[in-house]
Design a protein around this motif. Structure first.
Motif, PDB file in Angstrom:
ATOM      1  N   UNK A  99      79.148 -38.294  66.069  1.00 23.87           N
ATOM      2  CA  UNK A  99      79.916 -38.680  64.884  1.00 23.87           C
ATOM      3  C   UNK A  99      79.952 -40.184  64.693  1.00 23.87           C
ATOM      4  N   UNK A 100      80.098 -40.915  65.790  1.00 21.26           N
ATOM      5  CA  UNK A 100      80.090 -42.377  65.707  1.00 21.26           C
ATOM      6  C   UNK A 100      78.719 -42.869  65.260  1.00 21.26           C
ATOM      7  N   UNK A 101      77.659 -42.246  65.786  1.00 24.29           N
ATOM      8  CA  UNK A 101      76.296 -42.608  65.388  1.00 24.29           C
ATOM      9  C   UNK A 101      76.104 -42.419  63.883  1.00 24.29           C
ATOM     10  N   UNK A 102      76.570 -41.315  63.356  1.00 27.07           N
ATOM     11  CA  UNK A 102      76.420 -41.043  61.924  1.00 27.07           C
ATOM     12  C   UNK A 102      77.239 -42.033  61.101  1.00 27.07           C
ATOM     13  N   UNK A 103      78.453 -42.317  61.548  1.00 28.90           N
ATOM     14  CA  UNK A 103      79.306 -43.251  60.817  1.00 28.90           C
ATOM     15  C   UNK A 103      78.714 -44.654  60.805  1.00 28.90           C
ATOM     16  N   UNK A 104      78.312 -45.153  61.975  1.00 24.24           N
ATOM     17  CA  UNK A 104      77.725 -46.494  62.037  1.00 24.24           C
ATOM     18  C   UNK A 104      76.350 -46.539  61.375  1.00 24.24           C
ATOM     19  N   UNK A 105      75.557 -45.488  61.559  1.00 22.97           N
ATOM     20  CA  UNK A 105      74.235 -45.444  60.925  1.00 22.97           C
ATOM     21  C   UNK A 105      74.330 -45.428  59.412  1.00 22.97           C
ATOM     22  N   UNK A 108      75.155 -48.986  58.352  1.00 21.67           N
ATOM     23  CA  UNK A 108      73.974 -49.855  58.425  1.00 21.67           C
ATOM     24  C   UNK A 108      73.026 -49.560  57.271  1.00 21.67           C
ATOM     25  N   UNK A 109      72.862 -48.293  56.947  1.00 27.02           N
ATOM     26  CA  UNK A 109      71.975 -47.902  55.853  1.00 27.02           C
ATOM     27  C   UNK A 109      72.493 -48.431  54.514  1.00 27.02           C
ATOM     28  N   UNK A 110      73.767 -48.278  54.264  1.00 23.76           N
ATOM     29  CA  UNK A 110      74.348 -48.775  53.013  1.00 23.76           C
ATOM     30  C   UNK A 110      74.236 -50.296  52.942  1.00 23.76           C
ATOM     31  N   UNK A 111      74.444 -50.977  54.066  1.00 23.10           N
ATOM     32  CA  UNK A 111      74.316 -52.423  54.087  1.00 23.10           C
ATOM     33  C   UNK A 111      72.874 -52.839  53.750  1.00 23.10           C
ATOM     34  N   UNK A 112      71.907 -52.152  54.341  1.00 27.90           N
ATOM     35  CA  UNK A 112      70.510 -52.491  54.080  1.00 27.90           C
ATOM     36  C   UNK A 112      70.131 -52.205  52.627  1.00 27.90           C
ATOM     37  N   UNK A 113      70.625 -51.107  52.088  1.00 22.42           N
ATOM     38  CA  UNK A 113      70.312 -50.775  50.696  1.00 22.42           C
ATOM     39  C   UNK A 113      70.988 -51.731  49.718  1.00 22.42           C
ATOM     40  N   UNK A 114      72.160 -52.213  50.060  1.00 23.67           N
ATOM     41  CA  UNK A 114      72.859 -53.114  49.138  1.00 23.67           C
ATOM     42  C   UNK A 114      72.225 -54.501  49.102  1.00 23.67           C
ATOM     43  N   UNK A 115      71.480 -54.850  50.128  1.00 20.97           N
ATOM     44  CA  UNK A 115      70.845 -56.162  50.148  1.00 20.97           C
ATOM     45  C   UNK A 115      69.436 -56.143  49.555  1.00 20.97           C
TER      46      UNK A 115
END
Length: 120
Positions: A99-105, A108-115
């Motif tokens: 669950x932590x992996x999915x939450x942090x992943x 990270x994915x949203x951060x990469x897509x927003x940039x």
């Protein structure tokens, strides 16, 4: 009527049994399972899916579903450990780590897509 004793009350309940011994404490650490599980899942995920991205020229039928194979293997192992009573705490920690992996992943994915800049 001489056999009946009015001082002795009749009870439908059986006599109390002796106390059962307390159950043996479960082995394994949930916190250790969370920490090691999260780190191991990131290492497993990034270690096994590094070269299957379509933009790297490695085109195979596993390019899409290949990202979910490590997570599926991890989920199967963690579930098996959580079901077995001797390792249930360890397995629960591994599932929490997922669950932590999915939450942090996801973060990270949203951060990469927003940039990313759109070049349409």
């Amino acid at each position: 009527m001489s056999a009946d004793n009015p001082e002795e009350a009749w009870s439908p309940l059986p006599p109390p049994r002796e106390e059962d011994p307390p159950p043996e404490p479960r082995r394994g650490s949930m916190v250790l399972g969370i920490l090691l599980g999260t780190v191991a899942l990131y290492a497993l995920y990034f270690g096994t899916t590094a070269g299957i991205a379509p933009d790297e020229g490695y085109k195979t039928f596993l390019a899409g579903p290949g990202a979910f194979i490590p997570i599926g293997a991890y989920l199967a192992i963690a579930s098996a450990l959580a079901i077995w009573p001797r390792t249930s705490r360890w397995g629960a920690g591994l599932l929490t780590g997922l669950g932590i992996f999915i939450l942090l992943g996801g973060g990270i994915c949203v951060m990469a897509l927003s940039q990313m800049s759109s070049r349409i």
